[in-house]
Design an enzyme around this catalytic site. Structure first.
Site, PDB file in Angstrom:
ATOM      1  N   LYS A 206     -41.378 -59.473  -8.874  1.00  0.00           N
ATOM      2  CA  LYS A 206     -41.283 -58.752  -7.595  1.00  0.00           C
ATOM      3  C   LYS A 206     -42.113 -59.467  -6.526  1.00  0.00           C
ATOM      4  CE  LYS A 206     -38.948 -54.845  -8.816  1.00  0.00           C
ATOM      5  NZ  LYS A 206     -37.674 -54.415  -8.206  1.00  0.00           N
TER       6      LYS A 206
ATOM      7  N   TYR B 207     -46.726 -52.690  -6.443  1.00  0.00           N
ATOM      8  CA  TYR B 207     -47.576 -53.604  -7.221  1.00  0.00           C
ATOM      9  C   TYR B 207     -47.143 -55.074  -7.099  1.00  0.00           C
ATOM     10  CZ  TYR B 207     -44.208 -52.984 -11.152  1.00  0.00           C
ATOM     11  OH  TYR B 207     -43.092 -52.924 -11.942  1.00  0.00           O
TER      12      TYR B 207
HETATM   13  C1  HXC Z   1     -41.139 -55.542 -25.494  1.00  0.00           C
HETATM   14  C2  HXC Z   1     -38.906 -55.852 -25.049  1.00  0.00           C
HETATM   15  C3  HXC Z   1     -38.771 -54.503 -24.673  1.00  0.00           C
HETATM   16  C4  HXC Z   1     -39.919 -53.676 -24.724  1.00  0.00           C
HETATM   17  C5  HXC Z   1     -36.861 -55.480 -24.484  1.00  0.00           C
HETATM   18  N1  HXC Z   1     -37.700 -56.408 -24.923  1.00  0.00           N
HETATM   19  N2  HXC Z   1     -37.476 -54.306 -24.302  1.00  0.00           N
HETATM   20  N3  HXC Z   1     -40.085 -56.367 -25.453  1.00  0.00           N
HETATM   21  N4  HXC Z   1     -41.086 -54.246 -25.124  1.00  0.00           N
HETATM   22  N5  HXC Z   1     -39.869 -52.384 -24.378  1.00  0.00           N
HETATM   23  C6  HXC Z   1     -37.395 -57.784 -25.257  1.00  0.00           C
HETATM   24  C7  HXC Z   1     -36.411 -57.879 -26.384  1.00  0.00           C
HETATM   25  O1  HXC Z   1     -37.048 -57.744 -27.639  1.00  0.00           O
HETATM   26  C8  HXC Z   1     -35.856 -59.288 -26.185  1.00  0.00           C
HETATM   27  O2  HXC Z   1     -36.726 -60.281 -26.635  1.00  0.00           O
HETATM   28  C9  HXC Z   1     -35.825 -59.401 -24.675  1.00  0.00           C
HETATM   29  O3  HXC Z   1     -36.748 -58.435 -24.176  1.00  0.00           O
HETATM   30  C10 HXC Z   1     -34.477 -59.116 -24.097  1.00  0.00           C
HETATM   31  O4  HXC Z   1     -34.057 -57.844 -24.543  1.00  0.00           O
HETATM   32  P1  HXC Z   1     -32.549 -57.390 -24.475  1.00  0.00           P
HETATM   33  O5  HXC Z   1     -32.466 -55.945 -24.758  1.00  0.00           O
HETATM   34  O6  HXC Z   1     -31.686 -58.314 -25.268  1.00  0.00           O
HETATM   35  O7  HXC Z   1     -32.243 -57.756 -22.971  1.00  0.00           O
HETATM   36  P2  HXC Z   1     -31.335 -57.130 -21.923  1.00  0.00           P
HETATM   37  O8  HXC Z   1     -30.169 -56.391 -22.451  1.00  0.00           O
HETATM   38  O9  HXC Z   1     -31.033 -58.213 -21.024  1.00  0.00           O
HETATM   39  O10 HXC Z   1     -32.289 -56.011 -21.272  1.00  0.00           O
HETATM   40  C11 HXC Z   1     -33.065 -56.242 -20.161  1.00  0.00           C
HETATM   41  C12 HXC Z   1     -34.260 -55.329 -20.122  1.00  0.00           C
HETATM   42  C13 HXC Z   1     -33.863 -53.850 -20.155  1.00  0.00           C
HETATM   43  C14 HXC Z   1     -35.061 -55.646 -18.871  1.00  0.00           C
HETATM   44  C15 HXC Z   1     -35.112 -55.640 -21.343  1.00  0.00           C
HETATM   45  O11 HXC Z   1     -35.001 -53.028 -20.049  1.00  0.00           O
HETATM   46  C16 HXC Z   1     -32.896 -53.489 -19.077  1.00  0.00           C
HETATM   47  O12 HXC Z   1     -31.697 -53.722 -19.205  1.00  0.00           O
HETATM   48  N6  HXC Z   1     -33.340 -52.930 -17.979  1.00  0.00           N
HETATM   49  C17 HXC Z   1     -32.486 -52.597 -16.827  1.00  0.00           C
HETATM   50  C18 HXC Z   1     -32.851 -51.311 -16.191  1.00  0.00           C
HETATM   51  C19 HXC Z   1     -34.307 -51.172 -15.853  1.00  0.00           C
HETATM   52  O13 HXC Z   1     -35.172 -51.777 -16.480  1.00  0.00           O
HETATM   53  N7  HXC Z   1     -34.629 -50.293 -14.907  1.00  0.00           N
HETATM   54  C20 HXC Z   1     -36.006 -49.994 -14.575  1.00  0.00           C
HETATM   55  C21 HXC Z   1     -36.421 -50.759 -13.415  1.00  0.00           C
HETATM   56  S1  HXC Z   1     -37.851 -50.017 -12.754  1.00  0.00           S
HETATM   57  P3  HXC Z   1     -36.602 -60.999 -28.082  1.00  0.00           P
HETATM   58  O14 HXC Z   1     -37.683 -62.006 -28.085  1.00  0.00           O
HETATM   59  O15 HXC Z   1     -36.771 -59.914 -29.105  1.00  0.00           O
HETATM   60  O16 HXC Z   1     -35.217 -61.597 -28.112  1.00  0.00           O
HETATM   61  C22 HXC Z   1     -38.573 -51.165 -11.805  1.00  0.00           C
HETATM   62  C23 HXC Z   1     -39.741 -50.800 -10.951  1.00  0.00           C
HETATM   63  C24 HXC Z   1     -40.501 -49.616 -11.378  1.00  0.00           C
HETATM   64  O17 HXC Z   1     -38.208 -52.252 -11.778  1.00  0.00           O
HETATM   65  C25 HXC Z   1     -41.576 -49.277 -10.359  1.00  0.00           C
HETATM   66  C26 HXC Z   1     -42.431 -48.111 -10.690  1.00  0.00           C
HETATM   67  C27 HXC Z   1     -43.412 -47.763  -9.594  1.00  0.00           C
END
Ligand code: HXC
Length: 288
Positions: free
Chosen positions: A168, A153
């Site tokens: 991306k 995407y």
């Molecule tokens: C809305 C969200 C949220 C959610 C977090 N936030 N999760 N908002 N819905 N589900 C908001 C929080 O409220 C906060 O904003 C801000 O994002 C940062 O959140 P933190 O938890 O403090 O940040 P952090 O620890 O840095 O986490 C980063 C992250 C998390 C991206 C939010 O998901 C993560 O660590 N992900 C890493 C692993 C990952 O995502 N893997 C999947 C990749 S798959 P506020 O305003 O409240 O402060 C991929 C492709 C998939 O990339 C392809 C499929 C075909």
């Protein structure tokens, strides 16, 4: 450690490859594969435990690996990481920009911080790593290769993952831009776009419970991807055998993206006998 491979086990002998997000999911599969093919592998991520476990698995199988905890959103941490890897394993030959962040959200509900969390991890993180690698390769007159894990995407866009789609797409633009700009230095950059590979990180954040069956139906090959398959392709894109390939985005998705784009693709979801019967009914009578 992965057992089977298309490639000779000494394919990466003498090479050093850094994999961001290498402690879990697809990054881990790539790290294990490269180590099994002789690379000295460095992995980074935010959480220490998965990094330690992955390095331990590589070492237990006789490979060489190291880990450093770093947040790819922090450029000084990335510079320090590169220095540490060079000091411990030697000059880096390859970089895999795999670390990512993503979650499902309606765009109108995104906070500044939520947008930043994804875009800084995916796009800024890939830039910081690639810049650090490129600077070192150019200064030393060494060739190098960058593989960025993108997503189908990145080209089409996708509802409910706007920050990820934007970030991306940026990484894809970086891949194509620098393939041209750095080609004269012998630096190659390619992207690999995995379709449905259900890793824990992605599934927990992106898969609404109960939709797995519908997700499978979108894939012409009728199954999810095996991380092993992705790791094999990553190995090819990082090794010298792909030395004439640069600026490309290889989609590995069992045909999902093209099925989604095809006007009549849904007919493949019906029993083929039924489809043929319908086609026969629609066919005009033979001319006498
Ligand atoms: C809305 C969200 C949220 C959610 C977090 N936030 N999760 N908002 N819905 N589900 C908001 C929080 O409220 C906060 O904003 C801000 O994002 C940062 O959140 P933190 O938890 O403090 O940040 P952090 O620890 O840095 O986490 C980063 C992250 C998390 C991206 C939010 O998901 C993560 O660590 N992900 C890493 C692993 C990952 O995502 N893997 C999947 C990749 S798959 P506020 O305003 O409240 O402060 C991929 C492709 C998939 O990339 C392809 C499929 C075909």
């Amino acid at each position: 450690m992965t057992a089977r491979s298309t490639f000779s086990p000494d394919l990466f002998d003498g090479k050093v490859v850094l994999v961001t997000g290498g402690g879990t999911g697809l990054g881990q599969a790539i790290a294990l594969k490269l180590a099994a093919l002789g690379a000295k592998v460095a992995i980074t991520g935010r959480r220490v435990e998965p990094l330690q476990e992955t390095v331990a698995a590589i070492e237990a199988a006789g490979g060489r690996a190291m880990w450093r905890s770093a947040d790819v959103r922090d450029p000084s941490a990335i510079e320090a990481l590169f220095d540490a890897v060079e000091a411990e394993l030697g000059p880096i030959d390859g970089l895999v920009n795999n670390a990512a962040g993503n979650f499902l959200a309606c765009a109108e509900d995104l906070s500044d911080n939520a947008f930043d969390a994804v875009v800084k991890t995916v796009m800024y993180g890939s830039f910081y790593g690639t810049r650090a690698a490129g600077r070192r390769w150019i200064a030393a007159g060494r060739k190098g290769v960058v593989l960025s894990i993108v997503v189908p995407y990145a080209t089409s866009g996708s509802a409910f993952v706007l920050p990820s789609a934007m970030a991306k797409a940026g990484v894809l633009a970086m891949t194509r831009s620098l393939a041209v700009e750095w080609g004269l230095y012998g630096i190659r950059l390619n992207a690999l776009s995995p379709g449905p590979f259900p890793t824990k990180g992605a599934t927990d954040r992106l898969m609404i419970p109960g939709v797995a069956e519908a997700a499978l139906q979108r894939v012409p090959l009728g199954r999810f991807g095996d991380p092993e398959e992705l790791a094999e392709l990553a190995a090819f894109l990082l090794c010298d055998a792909s030395g004439y390939l640069t600026g490309q985005d290889i989609v590995l998705d069992g045909g999902e993206a093209i099925k989604g784009a095809g006007t009549f693709s849904a007919y493949t979801d019906m029993p083929r006998d039924q489809v043929k019967a319908m086609m026969a009914m629609m066919r005009p009578p033979k001319k006498a």
